[in-house]
Write an enzyme that holds these catalytic residues in place. Structure first.
Site, mmCIF file in Angstrom:
data_model
loop_
_atom_site.group_PDB
_atom_site.id
_atom_site.type_symbol
_atom_site.label_atom_id
_atom_site.label_comp_id
_atom_site.label_asym_id
_atom_site.label_seq_id
_atom_site.Cartn_x
_atom_site.Cartn_y
_atom_site.Cartn_z
ATOM 1 N N ILE A 1 0.840 -1.151 0.012
ATOM 2 C CA ILE A 1 0.185 0.275 -0.116
ATOM 3 C C ILE A 1 1.000 1.280 -0.179
ATOM 4 O O ILE A 1 0.690 2.322 -0.828
ATOM 5 C CB ILE A 1 -0.893 -0.140 1.203
ATOM 6 C CG1 ILE A 1 -2.100 -1.005 1.154
ATOM 7 C CG2 ILE A 1 -1.743 1.244 1.368
ATOM 8 C CD1 ILE A 1 -2.864 -1.613 2.449
ATOM 9 N N ALA A 49 -3.903 2.381 8.162
ATOM 10 C CA ALA A 49 -3.450 1.128 8.588
ATOM 11 C C ALA A 49 -4.567 0.445 9.658
ATOM 12 O O ALA A 49 -5.552 -0.119 9.446
ATOM 13 C CB ALA A 49 -2.121 1.130 8.987
ATOM 14 N N ARG A 50 -4.236 0.745 10.970
ATOM 15 C CA ARG A 50 -5.156 0.264 11.943
ATOM 16 C C ARG A 50 -5.207 1.345 12.799
ATOM 17 O O ARG A 50 -3.963 2.068 13.244
ATOM 18 C CB ARG A 50 -4.775 -0.907 12.641
ATOM 19 C CG ARG A 50 -4.863 -2.322 11.757
ATOM 20 C CD ARG A 50 -6.267 -2.623 11.814
ATOM 21 N NE ARG A 50 -6.853 -3.837 10.776
ATOM 22 C CZ ARG A 50 -6.842 -3.810 9.684
ATOM 23 N NH1 ARG A 50 -7.137 -2.627 8.862
ATOM 24 N NH2 ARG A 50 -7.498 -5.047 9.073
ATOM 25 N N GLU A 57 -12.853 0.897 16.898
ATOM 26 C CA GLU A 57 -14.104 1.143 15.939
ATOM 27 C C GLU A 57 -15.102 -0.008 16.523
ATOM 28 O O GLU A 57 -14.801 -1.073 17.024
ATOM 29 C CB GLU A 57 -13.609 0.515 14.518
ATOM 30 C CG GLU A 57 -12.549 1.340 13.948
ATOM 31 C CD GLU A 57 -11.801 0.787 12.748
ATOM 32 O OE1 GLU A 57 -12.461 -0.125 12.123
ATOM 33 O OE2 GLU A 57 -10.735 1.282 12.400
ATOM 34 N N HIS A 62 -13.769 3.424 8.057
ATOM 35 C CA HIS A 62 -12.795 2.230 7.633
ATOM 36 C C HIS A 62 -13.667 1.593 6.233
ATOM 37 O O HIS A 62 -14.080 0.902 6.091
ATOM 38 C CB HIS A 62 -12.981 1.014 8.481
ATOM 39 C CG HIS A 62 -12.098 0.117 8.338
ATOM 40 N ND1 HIS A 62 -11.386 -0.659 9.506
ATOM 41 C CD2 HIS A 62 -11.547 -0.385 7.301
ATOM 42 C CE1 HIS A 62 -10.554 -1.445 9.066
ATOM 43 N NE2 HIS A 62 -10.372 -1.362 7.783
HETATM 44 O O1 LIG Z 1 -8.855 -2.898 6.511
HETATM 45 C C1 LIG Z 1 -8.756 -3.871 5.713
HETATM 46 C C2 LIG Z 1 -7.933 -4.729 5.573
HETATM 47 O O2 LIG Z 1 -7.125 -4.951 6.179
HETATM 48 O O3 LIG Z 1 -8.027 -5.368 4.471
#
Ligand SMILES: O=CC(=O)O
Length: 338
Positions: free
Chosen positions: A173, A251-252, A281, A299
């Site tokens: 990414i 990302a997270r 979340e 998200h």
């Molecule tokens: O958040 C989305 C994924 O991890 O694919």
């Protein structure tokens, strides 16, 4: 005399949205089973009642966490002893305790979905960078409230051209984002645990973590969440950033300390932020909700028909390979040597 062969079982938790024909085709190789449970306690009971005995592979989605909760020690302890593979339909696999899976005897092998998520996630990342730099949220909210750009109008934003984008976590990414950001005239630097080859970094300059924090006009978080990266950005790291920096996270949520971000936004240290992910979340820190400078997306990094379809097909392929040749197409990096 007739012989009947017993097909292996594959358990689906979370559902298939688009790749139904690929899933149905898997039925030629395996008996496809689904839980009836509507919550974790019921799922655990189904496991304990032996309903999934004989299951060798599990297909799970990110959303299945709402049904079963995390795939942790407790869940691994009740899932059938026959389970050998978990195919996770997502790029980030922090919902699965890979360490505990590896420690089982025999180990449970885990796969995720790389590559096909890159474009959609990097698109959202770029949208957030542009929106945060340009203060679009304030203007868009003002317009819907009948106040044109808002009252008062937002301060003028910044152009991406000539700004330094620091990518923390230059995986698929991150590399995709680099290309997109360069098309907008940004200069890209990055930090990873290891420097990439020239071919992989494609001209992006490798810098230390501290250099990335202190040089970047925009800091983009593109690294997986694990015990080493939880809160990798917190108060001390914000203090090292440029005044007026923009911070973006697809990302997270938990790679950044959300409370520390709110403080940095309130003090003006951080000019604005663009967030697709949150620490808890679907809860969002009230300090982020009330801050008009912040671009918030619930998200939706991979929320497209094309990408979810490709992700489902990729996950099904992982299961097919597990059944046919006994290995996964895209094992998670922690299990590369398993
Ligand atoms: O958040 C989305 C994924 O991890 O694919």
């Amino acid at each position: 005399m007739t012989y009947t062969s017993v097909k292996p079982k594959v358990l689906l938790i979370g559902g298939i949205e688009h790749a139904q024909s690929a899933w149905d085709a898997l039925g030629q190789l395996a008996e496809l089973v689904e839980p009836k449970a509507t919550n974790r306690a019921e799922f655990i009971k189904e496991c304990k009642d032996g309903k999934f005995d004989g299951v060798i592979a599990l297909y799970r989605t990110i959303g299945s966490v709402n049904l079963t909760g995390l795939v942790d020690e407790e869940l691994l302890g009740v899932l059938p002893k026959s389970l050998r593979y978990i195919a996770h339909c997502g790029a980030g696999y922090d919902q699965v305790d890979v360490h505990a899976c590896s420690a089982r005897s025999p180990p449970i092998r885990v796969s995720n979905v790389p590559t096909v998520v890159d474009d959609a996630t990097a698109d959202v990342n770029m949208f957030l960078i542009l929106g945060a730099l340009r203060n679009f949220n304030t203007g868009m909210n003002g317009l819907r409230q009948g106040k044109w750009r808002g009252n008062p109008s937002p301060p003028r934003g910044h152009d991406p051209q000539g700004k330094v984008l620091g990518i923390l976590g230059m995986g698929g990414i991150g590399r995709n984002l680099k290309k997109k950001a360069e098309a907008f005239g940004m200069k890209v630097i990055y930090h990873n645990r290891r420097e990439l080859s020239d071919e992989m970094s494609a001209g992006a300059q490798y810098v230390s973590f501290d250099e990335l924090l202190s040089i970047s006009d925009v800091v983009s978080l593109n690294l997986p969440l694990n015990k080493n990266t939880r809160h990798i950005i917190s108060r001390a790291e914000f203090a090292k950033m440029k005044d007026g920096v923009v911070v973006v996270n697809t990302a997270r949520g938990a790679v950044m300390d959300e409370a520390a971000l709110v403080e940095a936004l309130d003090s003006g240290k951080v000019f604005s932020a663009g967030l697709d992910v949150f620490e808890e979340e679907p809860k969002v820190h009230p300090g982020l909700l009330s801050n008009q400078n912040v671009m918030l997306v619930p998200h939706m990094g991979t929320w497209t028909i094309e990408t979810i379809c490709a992700m489902e097909e990729w996950t099904i392929e992982n299961i097919r390979m597990a059944l046919e040749v006994g290995s996964l197409k895209s094992p998670v990096p922690e299990q590369a040597d398993l």
